[in-house]
Design a protein around this motif. Structure first.
Motif, PDB file in Angstrom:
ATOM      1  N   ILE A   1      95.265   0.013  34.943  1.00 53.09           N
ATOM      2  CA  ILE A   1      93.949  -0.154  35.576  1.00 53.09           C
ATOM      3  C   ILE A   1      93.062   1.047  35.258  1.00 53.09           C
TER       4      ILE A   1
ATOM      5  N   CYS B   1      98.949 -13.006  35.375  1.00 58.09           N
ATOM      6  CA  CYS B   1      98.031 -12.114  36.075  1.00 58.09           C
ATOM      7  C   CYS B   1      96.945 -11.624  35.140  1.00 58.09           C
TER       8      CYS B   1
ATOM      9  N   SER C   1      93.886  -8.658  35.118  1.00 55.96           N
ATOM     10  CA  SER C   1      93.295  -7.519  35.811  1.00 55.96           C
ATOM     11  C   SER C   1      91.928  -7.264  35.210  1.00 55.96           C
TER      12      SER C   1
ATOM     13  N   ALA D   1      90.216  -2.490  40.499  1.00 53.32           N
ATOM     14  CA  ALA D   1      90.280  -3.699  39.680  1.00 53.32           C
ATOM     15  C   ALA D   1      90.339  -4.922  40.574  1.00 53.32           C
TER      16      ALA D   1
ATOM     17  N   LEU E   1      92.413  -8.136  40.732  1.00 46.50           N
ATOM     18  CA  LEU E   1      93.669  -8.676  40.194  1.00 46.50           C
ATOM     19  C   LEU E   1      93.724 -10.160  40.519  1.00 46.50           C
TER      20      LEU E   1
END
Lengths: 859, 205
Positions: free
Chosen positions: A530, A564, A566, A578, A580
């Protein structure tokens, strides 16, 4: 030319009449006729042609046939002569043309052969279609006139002729061409009936000939089964002739088998092309999102039209490393594995072929090459071990491929069929490209819309809405991505760990991750990722998480996430955190646009969030200051408000005790008690109202935007200051404009400004010892569209030098004052995009004006 | 409580006014209510013993204004102030001006009734005093100028001889004047005379 008119007669016709006899006979035919040499030059013309063209025959000889027929200097497309030659120049050909003579003509081109069967030229007969029937009957008549021997002209020149006895219908004679058709000698044919060659169940010649004889038709088609078993389709043109005084039927035969087949083939291919054209048209005309509704039935139609056993479309993923069967026919068939997905590892060779745009042809003669050994499993699974795989390419990466399954095991894909399939492939590819382009565009538009909406919300939001706005934007974003869960994480700079700032769906557990609940788990890998500020897409967490991300693996597993995304929230060089997004299933790769757009979105959201956070801090300070000032103000008001409160309390206590006393006495008036209780209730309510008014005013509260009726707000202030003014012997006077538009703002803050101004004025009056002090409060709507609240007194007024910095904080003309009141009031005015200023006034006293913009109808 | 005893209540708050009237009525007092000082001043009041329950904070004429007005007119009406403010400077001012009590709102019935009782008692005493003083004054008015001069000196403890020298008359004449004073004032002894003179304010008590 001569050579054509010179005897070409078959050797079997020794009694050939003189050439000029035939010439005359041909001359007699009313249809334009000419012969050509191999150089397309006219070698002979009949009078009919010369007459129609309007030139003597000599003028026409030597000119090219197309000049005469089409009036062109080159043979045009569709020229019968061209078609004739293209066909091999062996068989007669008929074709319709627009003749220079005017109108549509059927030109029949028949080869003229020399004694050695070599092509020497052609004979063109032009039939005026408009007079077709007429012409034909004239031809018949002419033929009758020309007698049977007319036939000899055509002997050996490809036209088949049978001479039938009119009485018996049996074959009397046959020319060599006819003999070769039947594969019999003239002797073998003689005495036979044509119906001897008609297969059982086919209509015989006899009836047909009768029909012609009765004038009901000019010719007929029939099937002849030759002695070797071959079946031929023949068209028969009978005409009456007399041969040596015997009435005969001369039947010119035309073998149309090849033509029929060609026509059938042509029709077949035309049908197919029409089908492809239609599908193509449909795919172009339909909205891209409706593409699937056409592709599916199109596959069905193509499969059925070509007699294949199935067809399906495989589409590649954006990353070009997996492919999925997206469309297919027949449905619900084990052979058509709809939705099945496979990766490049399973079929590396096939992926490479498709990428290179190479068609994969698998049939009796073409098997998978050795290098495709690892692909075999996929091909067998899909039944394409005998199939045709056509890449779908429109430029750039292949979209996928279309697979056709052969109808039978001993099938071969002909070049022609492969060509057709390529056409289909092109149509499908363009449709799919269009669909993808559209989807891309739609997605992009939707994303733009989403982003615009979010940013608009952020722009409108005030700091106090920060949490709600973050929740909302996270939710909307998650819904856009169809994520099952989402979270906004922040990097806690104190611990270096991630903290969840907001979650989607908003947890039902009260107070759960509202205020930065730190994660119990340490996620070092994700934190580092991140911090890079780059978007991160993990399509398959199991596969894509690196070895060292074991904590992340466990964390995501616990959250039941399979994939996922981000989206970093980056502002300038600062990574705020971030968004997510998680899905419970494996994801296709996000489109490039999604990741690049998410960078943009992340930046915009980060900026907006940072702005609101900064504002929230500012708001807090301001709120504190406002609160302090309000508390100070309310301190001044407290005694008057307390008095107000004591009134009803006094009444309540007295009433209650009076009631008690009444009840203690022997007889009491029930009505009296009822009146007492009613009064107590009323005074209780009154006390409550007074308390809440004070609370409302003093309570530390978030700034709240609403449409404020200033007159009403001022009336409430008036109630608060009435006692205070009275106590200090000041007259309060109000001039409230009845047609005042509402003002967007915070009611209590605006009241605070007005109250401040009134208290200020009252103090100024008290301190200067002004007798008969008066304070005027006015509202008005100015021409500028602004609403003005003016507070004016008849006290000593402001010294010019004081007027300049009266609004500065901690500047006060009063010994006990904090000097905050006017500074705060001005801050509030500015917060409402308004102004607070002193205005010179006639006579003694000071005048303050607060002007505020009206919101217009939209707010 | 005599029949024409009355408690006057002045408050601009109608609810308070109504409640106080009820409370006093429940306690057996007759009361009259006024919603402003002006209304009170303009009303005719019965002669009997009375007191005034007065709100301090009223528009136009405040309770303190009314008190001043009444004092100026020499109306000796015991006043119980009631107030929502209860601030010390105001109460001091009121008490100095002769208020019986200063009750911050809200107050209990006992506080009020006690104050009313005190006020009425004070009014009764005042009235009694006033009556006695009027009787005394009437008697003093019977004395001649010379007799008054002689009495003023007698009650200060001067001897007849000293009085005669001061007034420039004979000691015997002083004795005659003294005897007439005793007669007219209906006192039998010097001590009695001194007490009467003190009450009449002729001798500093």
């Amino acid at each position: 030319m001569k050579n054509h008119k010179e005897p070409n007669a078959a050797p079997s016709r020794p009694k050939a009449p003189a050439t000029d006899y035939w010439e005359r006979a041909l001359e007699a035919i009313p249809e334009p006729i000419f012969t050509t040499n191999n150089e397309w030059q006219l070698t002979w013309v009949n009078q009919a042609l010369a007459d129609r063209v309007g030139q003597p025959p000599e003028a026409l000889i030597g000119r090219r046939c197309y000049e005469i027929i089409h009036g062109t200097t080159e043979p045009p497309e569709g020229c019968p002569h061209v078609l004739f030659l293209r066909q091999g120049g062996n068989a007669p050909l008929r074709a319709e043309v627009e003749h220079t003579l005017g109108g549509t003509y059927v030109i029949s081109v028949t080869p003229l052969r020399g004694p050695g069967e070599e092509l020497q030229g052609t004979i063109h007969v032009s039939y005026d279609l408009t007079e077709h029937t007429q012409a034909e009957s004239r031809l018949t008549a002419a033929l009758a006139e020309a007698e049977w021997r007319y036939r000899t002209l055509f002997d050996g020149k490809g036209m088949m002729a049978l001479c039938l006895d009119r009485e018996t219908g049996r074959i009397y004679d046959a020319n060599p061409a006819a003999c070769s058709l039947y594969g019999c000698s003239r002797e073998e044919l003689r005495g036979k009936h044509p119906d001897d060659f008609s297969p059982a169940g086919e209509a015989g010649w006899a009836r047909r000939l009768t029909e012609v004889a009765e004038g009901r038709s000019t010719h007929f088609g029939c099937v002849q089964q030759l002695p070797d078993g071959e079946v031929r389709e023949v068209e028969v043109y009978p005409s009456d002739i007399e041969v040596q005084g015997r009435k005969m039927l001369c039947c010119i035969l035309e073998d149309v088998t090849a033509r029929r087949r060609a026509a059938e083939d042509l029709a077949d291919s035309a049908r197919f092309e029409a089908l492809v054209a239609r599908i193509s048209r449909e795919l172009v005309s339909i909205a891209p999102e409706g593409c699937d509704e056409v592709l599916q039935p199109a596959l069905q139609e193509i499969t059925l039209a070509l007699g294949l056993s199935g067809a399906f479309v495989i589409q590649g993923s954006r990353s070009q490393d997996t492919a999925t069967v997206s469309h297919g026919w027949p449905l619900n068939s084990e052979r058509i594995p709809l939705g099945i997905k496979f990766s490049v590892e399973e079929a590396p060779w096939a992926f490479a072929q498709v990428k290179a745009g190479t068609i994969i042809r698998l049939d009796e003669t073409h098997a998978l090459p050795p290098e495709a050994a690892s692909d075999r499993g996929v091909f067998e699974r899909f039944g394409t071990a005998r199939g045709l795989v056509v890449p779908l390419i429109t430029g750039g990466d292949p979209l996928g491929c279309i697979c056709f399954l052969s109808p039978e095991t001993d099938w071969e894909w002909s070049e022609e069929l492969i060509q057709r399939m390529q056409t289909v492939g092109e149509v499908f590819a363009s449709a799919l490209a269009r669909k993808r382009g559209h989807e891309h565009l739609v997605e992009e538009l939707r994303f733009d819309e989403l982003l615009a909406e979010l940013l608009a919300v952020f722009a409108r939001a005030s700091a106090s809405d920060l949490n709600a706005v973050v929740d909302m934007s996270l939710g909307k974003y998650a819904e856009f991505l169809q994520a099952s869960r989402a979270a906004m994480v922040e990097v806690d700079h104190a611990t270096g760990k991630l903290a969840i700032r907001a979650a989607y769906p908003i947890p039902a557990v009260a107070g759960s991750p509202r205020t930065s609940s730190a994660l119990n788990d340490d996620l070092p890998w994700l934190t580092r990722e991140i911090a890079t500020g780059q978007p991160l897409m993990l399509c398959n967490l199991d596969r894509d998480l690196p070895q060292e991300a074991s904590q992340e693996r466990a964390w995501f597993e616990a959250r039941q996430a399979r994939s996922c995304l981000s989206v970093p929230l980056v502002s300038g060089d600062t990574v705020v955190g971030a968004f997510l997004f998680e899905w419970t299933e494996e994801r296709e790769d996000c489109s490039e646009f999604q990741t690049s757009a998410s960078v943009l979105a992340g930046e915009a959201l980060a900026n907006a969030i940072l702005r609101l956070q900064a504002e929230a801090r500012g708001d807090n300070l301001r709120a504190n200051l406002l609160h302090v000032s309000r508390v100070a103000l309310s301190g001044m008001l407290l005694s008057t408000l307390a008095h107000e409160l004591h009134q009803p309390l006094a009444a309540i206590v007295s009433n209650a005790q009076a009631g008690e006393r009444f009840l203690e006495s022997a007889s009491y008036d029930r009505d009296e008690i009822a009146a007492i209780l009613a009064d107590i209730a009323e005074d209780g309510t009154r006390a409550g109202r007074i308390i809440s008014r004070l609370q409302d005013f003093v309570r530390r509260r978030r700034s709240k935007r609403e449409l404020v009726d200033l007159n009403q707000a001022i009336r409430e202030v008036a109630a608060m200051v009435a006692r205070d003014a009275q106590f200090h012997g000041v007259q309060m006077r109000y001039r409230l404009s009845p047609d005042l538009p509402a003002v967007p703002g915070d009611r209590v803050q605006l009241q605070q400004v007005v109250l401040n101004l009134i208290i200020n004025a009252r103090q100024a009056l008290a301190e200067s010892g002004t007798r008969e002090g008066e304070i005027w409060v006015e509202t008005s709507l100015r021409d500028s569209g602004k609403v003005t609240v003016a507070v004016e007194d008849n006290g000593p007024g402001l010294a010019p030098e004081a007027a300049a910095d009266v609004f500065a904080a901690f500047v006060t003309t009063r010994p006990g004052g904090m000097g905050l009141g006017l500074a705060i009031s001005q801050g509030i005015a500015e917060g409402h995009e308004g102004r607070l200023e002193t205005v010179p006034k006639e006579g003694p006293g000071a005048r303050f004006e607060l002007s505020l913009p009206t919101g217009g109808p939209s707010i | 409580m005599s029949e024409d005893t009355a408690v006057h209540i002045v408050d601009d708050d109608a609810s308070v006014l109504r409640a106080l009237e009820r409370l006093l009525r429940a306690a057996g007092y007759d009361s009259r209510t006024y919603s402003s000082a002006t209304e009170f001043l303009q009303a005719e009041r019965p002669e009997g013993p009375s007191c005034l329950v007065l709100d301090v904070d009223m528009p136009e004429m405040t309770g303190l204004d009314l008190q001043a007005e009444l004092n100026a007119k020499g109306k000796d009406l015991p006043i119980i102030f009631i107030t929502g403010y209860g601030d010390i400077p105001t109460s001091v001012r009121a008490m100095k001006a002769g208020a019986v009590d200063f009750l911050p709102k809200p107050f209990t019935d006992e506080q009020l009734l006690e104050a009313v009782e005190t006020a009425l008692r004070r009014d009764a005493t005042n009235r009694n005093e006033r009556q006695k003083r009027r009787a005394l004054e009437e008697r003093l008015e019977r004395l001649t100028k010379r007799e008054q001069q002689v009495m003023a000196l007698v009650v200060t403890g001067r001897l007849n001889k000293q009085i005669a020298t001061e007034l420039g008359i004979k000691e015997k004449t002083v004795k005659i004047h003294r005897g007439r004073v005793m007669d007219k004032l209906e006192v039998g002894s010097l001590a009695e005379l001194v007490r009467l003179a003190t009450r009449a304010g002729l001798v500093p008590g």
